[in-house]
Design a protein around this motif. Structure first.
Motif: not given
Length: 97
Positions: A11-17, A29-35, A69-84
């Protein structure tokens, strides 16, 4: 380091921002030329706690981006745990956790 085969995801490579002060997810997204349309597609399915709308300065966002160059996933940590968020075959997203 793990062997490349261990980190290779079809599905692609995970990259950290890291979210800059005052930066929204759309700006990141705009700053990294993503849709930016992907951000709106994810926002349609984000849960009650609005993890995408309530980014904090310094928060880490991980994006999975495939060879096209398609974003196939996003994950981040929230106060309620990870969101995927995961892209479906039709281009829409689901919130998987």
């Amino acid at each position: 380091a793990p062997p490349p085969s261990a980190t290779r995801d079809p599905q692609g490579q995970w990259r950290n921002y890291t979210v800059a002060a005052g930066q929204t997810l759309a700006q990141l997204f705009r700053d990294n030329n993503l849709p930016v349309s992907d951000v709106f597609a994810m926002a349609e399915v984000e849960g009650q706690d609005k993890p995408l709308s309530n980014l904090q300065t310094g928060q880490r966002v991980r994006l999975r981006i495939n060879d096209r160059g398609t974003v196939t996933g996003l994950t981040l940590n929230t106060k309620n745990g990870p969101a995927l968020f995961i892209r479906q075959g039709d281009g829409s997203f689901i919130q998987a956790q």
